[in-house]
Scaffold this active site. Structure first.
Site, short mmCIF file in Angstrom:
data_model
loop_
_atom_site.label_atom_id
_atom_site.label_comp_id
_atom_site.label_asym_id
_atom_site.label_seq_id
_atom_site.Cartn_x
_atom_site.Cartn_y
_atom_site.Cartn_z
CG ASP A 147 -2.07 -0.87 1.19
OD1 ASP A 147 -2.36 -1.39 0.11
OD2 ASP A 147 -2.72 -1.05 2.24
NE ARG A 197 -4.12 -1.61 -4.61
CZ ARG A 197 -3.86 -1.94 -3.34
NH1 ARG A 197 -3.67 -1.00 -2.42
NH2 ARG A 197 -3.80 -3.19 -2.97
#
Ligand SMILES: Cc1cc2nc3c(=O)[nH]c(=O)nc-3n(C[C@H](O)[C@H](O)[C@H](O)COP(=O)(O)OP(=O)(O)OC[C@H]3O[C@@H](n4cnc5c(N)ncnc54)[C@H](O)[C@@H]3O)c2cc1C
Length: 321
Positions: A147, A197
């Site tokens: 992340d 992402r």
């Protein structure tokens, strides 16, 4: 553009205070006394235990969706807490494997949850801890995505990614379209095999580093999509925004990409019908499933994106059901 503020603009005025509250330990103490079963929390987080997360995963996989599990927690300054987070990921990977879910489910890891913020040796500790999780994921037949947190950590996180990819090239990166730098980062990461992402970004960032208006962030998102979808990597398009999804789909077909050569990603509990619609249309769709007791910061970021939900939140806080 002057004139009257739209209700959307008025709502976005709440974003900054909510993101500030996300970092307040006093409010955290009060709010965290709510059980995870309280209405608003439960709509974004399936539970606290590994079993809750794996049960939610199995249901999503039955619905032809993929999953990325996130063990909630961030900004730890305690090496034992970081180690406990590593153990939680190892447990999750073993349980996913026991349920034969690792073909469809991976894990997402925040480096600040595995020690990145610890003074002096945090960067090294986080790399070692992330390496342990990557090794367990590889052995279980799945992958890890790192992340991305606030902009003060971007360089360090990308440096850790580069180190991890030497041994685990399948490790996913996250880039945030609200940062001025991100189009360039997309170019650098659009190489073969590179899983990236792309999200809009969830933190409160200053104007020196980040676009401030919705329009500017959306334009940046589209520029980044163009780079990633024209590149050689595997784009992971993380958004609930119908316009971004439509633009991504047409850019994917314009670049001759088959559905399996990129994927859409959305958060657990947000636009579930759209998740299923895209999957039924043949797209690969992955749902990010957060679980654990440290849901406070995550919940506040979701409320900052959608302050309309504040009423439900306050109601569940008051009734503590
Ligand atoms: C899989 C995934 C992983 C992510 N990982 C990261 C990360 O590593 N780092 C990071 O900074 N950010 C991350 N994010 C969060 C992201 O940056 C955005 O903050 C978030 O996705 C909202 O942006 P949006 O693209 O959906 O667009 P928005 O313009 O915020 O929303 C578009 C539409 O989606 C719906 N929607 C959006 N949010 C909500 C909500 N909370 N509740 C109900 N409906 C909603 C509404 O219909 C809204 O109109 C991730 C998001 C996803 C989907």
């Amino acid at each position: 553009m002057g004139g009257r503020r739209s209700s959307l603009d008025r709502m976005s005025l709440l974003r900054q205070p909510l993101l500030l509250l996300a970092r307040s330990s006093r409010v955290k103490g009060l709010v965290s006394s709510m059980p995870v079963s309280a209405g608003i929390v439960r709509s974004y987080v399936p539970g606290e235990a590994t079993e809750d997360a794996v049960r939610a995963t199995a249901q999503l996989v039955d619905d032809h969706l993929r999953v990325s599990l996130d063990y909630l927690g961030e900004d730890t300054l305690d090496a034992d807490q970081a180690e406990a987070t590593v153990q939680a990921y190892l447990d999750a990977l073993a349980t996913l494997s026991a349920h034969k879910l690792t073909r469809s489910a991976e894990v997402s890891v925040k480096l600040s949850a595995v020690g990145q913020a610890i003074p002096h040796h945090g960067q090294k500790l986080a790399l070692e801890n992330a390496r342990t999780i990557c090794r367990a994921a590889r052995n279980a037949g799945t992958t890890v995505t790192l992340d991305m947190e606030d902009h003060t950590t971007t360089d360090a996180t990308l440096a850790t990614l580069r180190e991890l990819r030497k041994d685990f090239p399948e490790t996913g990166a996250v880039l945030q379209a609200y940062l001025h730098r991100t189009e360039g980062d997309c170019r650098a990461l659009a190489y073969e095999g590179s899983r990236v992402r792309l999200c809009k970004g969830a933190y409160d960032e200053p104007a020196e580093v980040a676009f401030q208006s919705r329009l500017e962030v959306d334009k940046s998102y589209v520029r980044c999509l163009k780079v990633l979808l024209a590149g050689q990597g595997y784009p992971m398009i993380a958004t609930h925004d119908p316009r971004m999804i439509k633009i991504a789909s047409s850019l994917a077909s314009r670049n001759g990409r088959d559905p399996g050569s990129y994927e859409f990603q959305m958060l657990y509990g947000i636009r579930p019908d759209e998740q299923r619609r895209l999957a039924a249309a043949g797209e690969t769709v992955r749902v990010y499933v957060p679980y654990g007791s440290e849901w406070y910061g995550y919940l506040m970021r979701r409320l900052a994106e959608r302050p309309q939900n504040l009423t439900f939140f306050v109601r569940s806080l008051v009734s503590k059901k």
